[in-house]
Design a protein around this motif. Structure first.
Motif, PDB file in Angstrom:
ATOM      1  N   ALA A 181      16.805 123.554  56.587  1.00 40.59           N
ATOM      2  CA  ALA A 181      16.792 122.097  56.572  1.00 40.59           C
ATOM      3  C   ALA A 181      17.747 121.596  57.727  1.00 40.59           C
ATOM      4  O   ALA A 181      18.462 122.417  58.413  1.00 40.59           O
ATOM      5  CB  ALA A 181      17.539 121.639  55.393  1.00 40.59           C
ATOM      6  N   THR A 182      17.668 120.289  58.315  1.00 45.74           N
ATOM      7  CA  THR A 182      18.357 119.854  59.381  1.00 45.74           C
ATOM      8  C   THR A 182      18.954 118.601  59.245  1.00 45.74           C
ATOM      9  O   THR A 182      18.671 117.894  58.498  1.00 45.74           O
ATOM     10  CB  THR A 182      17.480 120.239  60.590  1.00 45.74           C
ATOM     11  N   LEU A 183      19.832 118.295  60.199  1.00 41.69           N
ATOM     12  CA  LEU A 183      20.223 116.882  60.595  1.00 41.69           C
ATOM     13  C   LEU A 183      20.581 116.939  62.011  1.00 41.69           C
ATOM     14  O   LEU A 183      21.043 117.743  62.680  1.00 41.69           O
ATOM     15  CB  LEU A 183      21.599 116.726  59.700  1.00 41.69           C
ATOM     16  N   THR A 184      20.470 115.618  62.507  1.00 39.23           N
ATOM     17  CA  THR A 184      20.889 115.286  63.969  1.00 39.23           C
ATOM     18  C   THR A 184      22.089 114.287  63.994  1.00 39.23           C
ATOM     19  O   THR A 184      22.003 113.371  63.436  1.00 39.23           O
ATOM     20  CB  THR A 184      19.724 114.900  64.512  1.00 39.23           C
ATOM     21  N   PHE A 185      23.181 114.702  64.937  1.00 39.80           N
ATOM     22  CA  PHE A 185      24.091 113.634  65.136  1.00 39.80           C
ATOM     23  C   PHE A 185      24.430 113.898  66.836  1.00 39.80           C
ATOM     24  O   PHE A 185      24.255 114.839  67.311  1.00 39.80           O
ATOM     25  CB  PHE A 185      25.267 113.950  64.313  1.00 39.80           C
ATOM     26  N   ARG A 186      25.057 112.797  67.007  1.00 39.79           N
ATOM     27  CA  ARG A 186      25.513 112.794  68.522  1.00 39.79           C
ATOM     28  C   ARG A 186      26.907 113.868  68.726  1.00 39.79           C
ATOM     29  O   ARG A 186      27.676 113.906  67.770  1.00 39.79           O
ATOM     30  CB  ARG A 186      25.850 111.571  68.908  1.00 39.79           C
ATOM     31  N   LEU A 187      26.929 114.495  69.794  1.00 40.48           N
ATOM     32  CA  LEU A 187      28.077 115.441  69.913  1.00 40.48           C
ATOM     33  C   LEU A 187      29.359 115.063  69.705  1.00 40.48           C
ATOM     34  O   LEU A 187      29.692 113.985  70.106  1.00 40.48           O
ATOM     35  CB  LEU A 187      27.938 116.224  71.400  1.00 40.48           C
ATOM     36  N   ASP A 188      30.117 115.537  68.872  1.00 36.94           N
ATOM     37  CA  ASP A 188      31.459 115.058  68.234  1.00 36.94           C
ATOM     38  C   ASP A 188      32.136 116.242  67.871  1.00 36.94           C
ATOM     39  O   ASP A 188      31.765 117.069  66.748  1.00 36.94           O
ATOM     40  CB  ASP A 188      31.223 113.933  67.215  1.00 36.94           C
ATOM     41  N   LYS A 189      33.336 116.974  68.606  1.00 43.01           N
ATOM     42  CA  LYS A 189      33.977 118.137  68.139  1.00 43.01           C
ATOM     43  C   LYS A 189      34.627 117.893  66.944  1.00 43.01           C
ATOM     44  O   LYS A 189      34.113 118.818  65.980  1.00 43.01           O
ATOM     45  CB  LYS A 189      35.066 118.257  68.920  1.00 43.01           C
ATOM     46  N   GLU A 190      35.070 116.911  66.383  1.00 43.78           N
ATOM     47  CA  GLU A 190      35.681 116.499  64.903  1.00 43.78           C
ATOM     48  C   GLU A 190      34.481 116.723  63.977  1.00 43.78           C
ATOM     49  O   GLU A 190      34.938 117.262  62.724  1.00 43.78           O
ATOM     50  CB  GLU A 190      36.602 115.458  64.891  1.00 43.78           C
ATOM     51  N   LEU A 191      33.262 116.271  64.427  1.00 41.58           N
ATOM     52  CA  LEU A 191      32.234 116.533  63.372  1.00 41.58           C
ATOM     53  C   LEU A 191      31.564 117.714  63.175  1.00 41.58           C
ATOM     54  O   LEU A 191      31.425 117.879  62.292  1.00 41.58           O
ATOM     55  CB  LEU A 191      31.171 115.345  63.837  1.00 41.58           C
ATOM     56  N   LEU A 192      31.521 118.458  64.300  1.00 42.75           N
ATOM     57  CA  LEU A 192      31.406 119.796  64.006  1.00 42.75           C
ATOM     58  C   LEU A 192      32.290 120.635  63.408  1.00 42.75           C
ATOM     59  O   LEU A 192      32.031 121.069  62.507  1.00 42.75           O
ATOM     60  CB  LEU A 192      31.313 120.436  65.568  1.00 42.75           C
ATOM     61  N   GLU A 193      33.646 120.316  63.508  1.00 40.49           N
ATOM     62  CA  GLU A 193      34.600 121.006  62.741  1.00 40.49           C
ATOM     63  C   GLU A 193      34.406 120.517  61.288  1.00 40.49           C
ATOM     64  O   GLU A 193      34.444 121.422  60.216  1.00 40.49           O
ATOM     65  CB  GLU A 193      35.942 120.621  63.111  1.00 40.49           C
ATOM     66  N   PHE A 194      34.055 119.121  60.948  1.00 42.29           N
ATOM     67  CA  PHE A 194      33.777 118.748  59.613  1.00 42.29           C
ATOM     68  C   PHE A 194      32.752 119.476  58.785  1.00 42.29           C
ATOM     69  O   PHE A 194      32.924 119.769  57.859  1.00 42.29           O
ATOM     70  CB  PHE A 194      33.634 117.014  59.345  1.00 42.29           C
ATOM     71  N   ALA A 195      31.381 119.704  59.738  1.00 40.84           N
ATOM     72  CA  ALA A 195      30.334 120.330  59.221  1.00 40.84           C
ATOM     73  C   ALA A 195      30.824 121.734  58.816  1.00 40.84           C
ATOM     74  O   ALA A 195      30.102 122.100  57.600  1.00 40.84           O
ATOM     75  CB  ALA A 195      29.313 120.294  60.214  1.00 40.84           C
ATOM     76  N   PHE A 196      31.411 122.459  59.662  1.00 45.24           N
ATOM     77  CA  PHE A 196      31.863 123.691  59.408  1.00 45.24           C
ATOM     78  C   PHE A 196      32.555 124.025  57.986  1.00 45.24           C
ATOM     79  O   PHE A 196      32.434 124.699  57.172  1.00 45.24           O
ATOM     80  CB  PHE A 196      32.867 124.230  60.568  1.00 45.24           C
ATOM     81  N   ASN A 197      33.751 122.966  57.978  1.00 41.87           N
ATOM     82  CA  ASN A 197      34.646 122.959  56.656  1.00 41.87           C
ATOM     83  C   ASN A 197      33.683 122.723  55.452  1.00 41.87           C
ATOM     84  O   ASN A 197      33.674 123.409  54.432  1.00 41.87           O
ATOM     85  CB  ASN A 197      35.455 121.907  56.815  1.00 41.87           C
ATOM     86  N   VAL A 198      32.547 121.708  55.373  1.00 41.12           N
ATOM     87  CA  VAL A 198      31.675 121.431  54.417  1.00 41.12           C
ATOM     88  C   VAL A 198      30.856 122.793  54.071  1.00 41.12           C
ATOM     89  O   VAL A 198      30.706 123.050  52.727  1.00 41.12           O
ATOM     90  CB  VAL A 198      30.782 120.279  54.734  1.00 41.12           C
ATOM     91  N   PHE A 199      30.327 123.321  55.027  1.00 42.62           N
ATOM     92  CA  PHE A 199      29.553 124.569  54.943  1.00 42.62           C
ATOM     93  C   PHE A 199      30.439 125.615  54.069  1.00 42.62           C
ATOM     94  O   PHE A 199      29.962 126.080  53.077  1.00 42.62           O
ATOM     95  CB  PHE A 199      28.947 125.217  56.207  1.00 42.62           C
ATOM     96  N   VAL A 200      31.441 125.906  54.632  1.00 38.13           N
ATOM     97  CA  VAL A 200      32.436 126.959  53.765  1.00 38.13           C
ATOM     98  C   VAL A 200      32.610 126.636  52.418  1.00 38.13           C
ATOM     99  O   VAL A 200      32.666 127.300  51.759  1.00 38.13           O
ATOM    100  CB  VAL A 200      33.697 127.101  54.564  1.00 38.13           C
TER     101      VAL A 200
END
Length: 486
Positions: A319-338
Motif C-alpha cells: 500500500a502507498t501514500l504520497t506527500f510532499r517532502l517534509d523531514k518531520e513528516l518522514l520521522e512521524f511516519a517512521f514512528n507510526v510504523f514502529v
C-alpha cells in the motif's frame, strides 16, 4: 451457460487452435506456471488453463474469443503483482505473456523493442553488453509490462523521470482482436492514455523504448542499526532536496522487521561510474554495520534488490501514500510504523520504504495529474507479508491504520498529495481516481472508443480499473472529446 461451461469451451477451442500452448491441471507445466507468481496470494489461484501466445496475433485471437464468449481472463507479464487477482484469476483463462520476450536493439532509431513478457534483468543483460541502457525497473526479476503500465520508478528517476515516458510506441491488442501501434504519430490519444492508464484499454504486447549510452554505475547498499534512524531520515531528506541540482543520484531508505529486530537499509546509486561524490556524504556519515558501495552495474544493483524482495511465495500486501517532502513528516511516519508494526503477530513481516517520485519532465505526456508540482514528492510504501492466509485481513488492517495516521498528519501539515503510485498501491486504493477528475474523464472517453464493450472492465478484472474511478467522478454522457475521437 454457466461461467464454468463457457470457460471450458474457450479452453477447448484455444487448445484446438494452439496445440502445445494451452496448459490445464492435467499438464505437467500447470503447477510451475501457477508457482511463477511472486506473491502467494496469486500462487493460490487456479485458472481453468494457462495460454501462452507466441505472437501478438495469437493473443489477439484469444482475446477476441474470450470477448465473444464473455469468458473472464487474466493477464500476466512478470507476475510481480501482490494481491489476488492482480494478474491471475480463479477459474478463467490465464493469458501468460512469457513467450512474448523479444529484445531487439535498433541503433539507427536509438530504441530497443521489448516484449511484454520480458524481465528487466534480461533487458539489462543484453543492453549493457552493447553499451546501452533503458529507463526500467530496479529489481532484476520484475516484468517489463506491469512495471511500465504502472508508471515505473528507476535509478534514473531524478535524471529522466517516469519510465513510461520513455516508451516511444506500444503494440496493443484491443478487445475486438485487432492489433494496433500507439505512438505520437499513430493513435496518439491511446498513446497518452497508456502512459498511466493501466490495463483499461487493451493488452500491451511490446514496448519500443528509448535507449541511452551506458558506461556503468557506482553504488550499493548499507545496513544500519535502528538507533541511527533519525540521522538516516535526516540524511535522506537532505539528499532528496539536492536531486534537482544532482539528478544523476538516487537513494532508497528501507525500514524492515524482515528478520527479527528493526533494521535499516540505504541504497545509494550514482548513474555514472564516478565514486564517492560529495552529494552522498551525509548518507554515508550514518554509521553502517555493512556496506557494498563500489563500482558496479545496473543489473548487479537490480539483482541485489530482487534478492531483498524475495518473499519465497509469502502472501505480500502493498500500500502507498504520497506527500510532499517534509523531514518531520518522514520521522512521524517512521514512528507510526514502529508503533504499529513492531507488536504484530510473529507470522507477519513489515517493511516501510521512502521513494522520491520521479521528476515529471513532461507532465502533459502522461495522465498522472502531476502537472503543477514544484517540490519533491515522496511515495510512502508499506510491504507486509505472511505465510498464512488467515493473517491477510490483519495485514490489510495494519496497513490501513498506518496509512490513515500518516495521511491525517500530512493533511494537518498541508503536505498531503492525492496521487497514488500504481506500482506500490493496494487493492483497496483508487489509483486511477487519484489522477484527478479531468484525467478520469479523459481516460473514460478513450475507453469508449477503444473498448466500447467494456471487455477490460467486465472480463479482465485485474489491476486498477477505470470503472472504480468513474463511480466517484461526475461524467457527462457526450463530451466533445468523445465526439472528436469518433
Amino acid at each position: 451457460m454457466t461461467i464454468s461451461s463457457i470457460t471450458d469451451d474457450v479452453a477447448s477451442e484455444l487448445r484446438r487452435q494452439f496445440p502445445g500452448q494451452v496448459f490445464d491441471e492435467s499438464d505437467s507445466s500447470y503447477k510451475s506456471l501457477q508457482d511463477s507468481y511472486w506473491s502467494g496470494n496469486q500462487k493460490a489461484l487456479k485458472p481453468r488453463c494457462f495460454f501462452q501466445p507466441h505472437s501478438a496475433q495469437d493473443l489477439a485471437r484469444a482475446v477476441a474469443l474470450c470477448a465473444r464468449s464473455r469468458c473472464p481472463f487474466g493477464v500476466k507479464s512478470g507476475g510481480h503483482g501482490h494481491f489476488a487477482g492482480q494478474s491471475c484469476l480463479d477459474g478463467g483463462v490465464q493469458l501468460d505473456l512469457a513467450k512474448l520476450n523479444t529484445i531487439s536493439i535498433d541503433r539507427s532509431k536509438g530504441t530497443v523493442l521489448v516484449g511484454a513478457g520480458s524481465t528487466w534483468g534480461s533487458v539489462y543483460t543484453k543492453l549493457q553488453k552493447e553499451g546501452l541502457i533503458a529507463v526500467g525497473g530496479r529489481a532484476f526479476d520484475v516484468g517489463v509490462g506491469g512495471f511500465l503500465v504502472g508508471g515505473g520508478l528507476s535509478f534514473y528517476a531524478a535524471r529522466r523521470g517516469w519510465a513510461i515516458n520513455h516508451v516511444r510506441s506500444f503494440e496493443v491488442v484491443l478487445s475486438n482482436g485487432s492489433v494496433v501501434t500507439a505512438s505520437q504519430e499513430s493513435e496518439p490519444i491511446l498513446f497518452k492514455a497508456l502512459r498511466g492508464g493501466g490495463s483499461n484499454f487493451g493488452i500491451i504486447t511490446a514496448f519500443e523504448l528509448e535507449t541511452y549510452p551506458y558506461r556503468g554505475m557506482w553504488g550499493g547498499r548499507r545496513f544500519i542499526e535502528s538507533v541511527h534512524a533519525k540521522q538516516a531520515i535526516d540524511a535522506y531528506a537532505g539528499f532528496v532536496q539536492k536531486l534537482e541540482a544532482n539528478p544523476k543520484g538516487h537513494t532508497i531508505i528501507i525500514f524492515t522487521y524482515d528478520e527479527g529486530p528493526l533494521q535499516l537499509l540505504q541504497y545509494l546509486v550514482h548513474t555514472e561510474p564516478v565514486e564517492d561524490l560529495p552529494v552522498f556524504d551525509d548518507l554515508r556519515k550514518v554509521p553502517a554495520t555493512e556496506s557494498s558501495l563500489g563500482m558496479t552495474d545496473y543489473s548487479t544493483l537490480a539483482s541485489n534488490i530482487a534478492n531483498l524482495q524475495d518473499f519465497n511465495g509469502d502472501r505480500a500486501a502493498i500500500a502507498t501514500l504520497t506527500f510532499r517532502l517534509d523531514k518531520e513528516l518522514l520521522e512521524f511516519a517512521f514512528n507510526v510504523f514502529v508503533q504499529e508494526a513492531a507488536p504484530v503477530s510473529p507470522h507477519i513481516r513489515g517493511t516501510m520504504e521512502f521513494h522520491a517520485i520521479p521528476r515529471t519532465l513532461s507532465p502533459a505526456g502522461n495522465v498522472f495529474g502531476l502537472d503543477d508540482i514544484k517540490e519533491p514528492l515522496i511515495s510512502f510504501l508499506l510491504i507486509f507479508s505472511t505465510k498464512l492466509e488467515r493473517y491477510n485481513a490483519e495485514v490489510i488492517a495494519i496497513q490501513k491504520r498506518i496509512i490513515g495516521r500518516v495521511k491525517d498528519e500530512a493533511l494537518k501539515r498541508n503536505r498531503y498529495h492525492p496521487f497514488l503510485f500504481a506500482n506500490y498501491a493496494g487493492e483497496w486504493q483508487d489509483v486511477i481516481g487519484s489522477y484527478g477528475d479531468a484525467n478520469v474523464k479523459f481516460l473514460s472517453e478513450v475507453a469508449k472508443v477503444y473498448d466500447p464493450e467494456k471487455v477490460f472492465q467486465s472480463l479482465h478484472l485485474g489491476s486498477f480499473k477505470l470503472s472504480h474511478a468513474i463511480q466517484n467522478t461526475k461524467l457527462e454522457e457526450d463530451s466533445p472529446l468523445h465526439a472528436s475521437l469518433l
